[in-house]
Design a protein around this motif. Structure first.
Motif, mmCIF file in Angstrom:
data_model
loop_
_atom_site.group_PDB
_atom_site.id
_atom_site.type_symbol
_atom_site.label_atom_id
_atom_site.label_comp_id
_atom_site.label_asym_id
_atom_site.label_seq_id
_atom_site.Cartn_x
_atom_site.Cartn_y
_atom_site.Cartn_z
ATOM 1 N N LEU A 23 0.828 -1.406 0.129
ATOM 2 C CA LEU A 23 0.079 0.032 0.172
ATOM 3 C C LEU A 23 0.754 1.297 -0.160
ATOM 4 O O LEU A 23 0.643 2.214 -0.582
ATOM 5 N N ARG A 24 2.029 1.326 0.715
ATOM 6 C CA ARG A 24 2.771 2.510 0.953
ATOM 7 C C ARG A 24 3.454 2.621 -0.474
ATOM 8 O O ARG A 24 3.624 3.921 -1.147
ATOM 9 N N GLN A 25 4.125 1.530 -1.081
ATOM 10 C CA GLN A 25 4.884 1.771 -2.475
ATOM 11 C C GLN A 25 3.773 2.136 -3.314
ATOM 12 O O GLN A 25 4.163 3.153 -4.259
ATOM 13 N N THR A 26 2.654 1.651 -3.480
ATOM 14 C CA THR A 26 1.786 1.829 -4.725
ATOM 15 C C THR A 26 0.975 3.321 -4.418
ATOM 16 O O THR A 26 0.196 3.497 -5.174
ATOM 17 N N SER A 27 0.893 3.881 -3.148
ATOM 18 C CA SER A 27 0.356 5.255 -3.213
ATOM 19 C C SER A 27 1.333 6.309 -3.857
ATOM 20 O O SER A 27 0.796 7.217 -4.011
ATOM 21 N N ARG A 28 2.659 6.035 -4.327
ATOM 22 C CA ARG A 28 3.351 6.760 -4.997
ATOM 23 C C ARG A 28 3.183 6.810 -6.246
ATOM 24 O O ARG A 28 3.256 7.755 -7.089
#
Length: 120
Positions: A23-28
């Motif tokens: 989730l953190r990575q794909t929020s960028r």
């Protein structure tokens, strides 16, 4: 496909360190499974399992990237901006706030139309 996850399943999912990292990575930016596996230092099968769960619960969106000289592949982006957990009258509540302007919510037809219009 987006299905409804019960609160317990959703909390279990976001309690998983790999799911949170995805989730953190794909929020960028939208990312493929291969890129996610490298970014979060996890095996591709682990990433595929978590991505499937996140897509099923509506936390990730999937889009196919078309490649002229190779196989097409999927990329994923976080669908949500916020997860709120509360306790009301002895019951857990979970509220998801969707992101606005999700970069991969565009359909293939809309994407083709946008690219066609940019040419002319």
């Amino acid at each position: 496909m987006r299905k409804e996850c019960d609160h317990a399943a959703l909390l279990d999912l976001i309690g998983d360190k790999y799911a949170r990292a995805i989730l953190r990575q794909t929020s960028r930016r939208p990312m493929s499974v291969a890129a996610l596996a490298a970014a979060i230092d996890a095996s591709p099968p682990t990433v595929y399992r978590r991505v499937d769960d996140l897509v099923d619960c509506g936390l990730l969106a999937e889009q196919t990237e078309f490649v002229d000289d190779g196989p097409n592949f999927s990329v994923y982006a976080t669908r949500i901006e916020e997860i709120t957990v509360g306790v009301v009258d002895g019951q857990l509540t979970v509220r998801l706030t969707d992101r606005e302007n999700l970069p991969i919510d565009e359909t293939t037809a809309e994407r083709f139309q946008r690219l066609y219009e940019a040419l002319g």
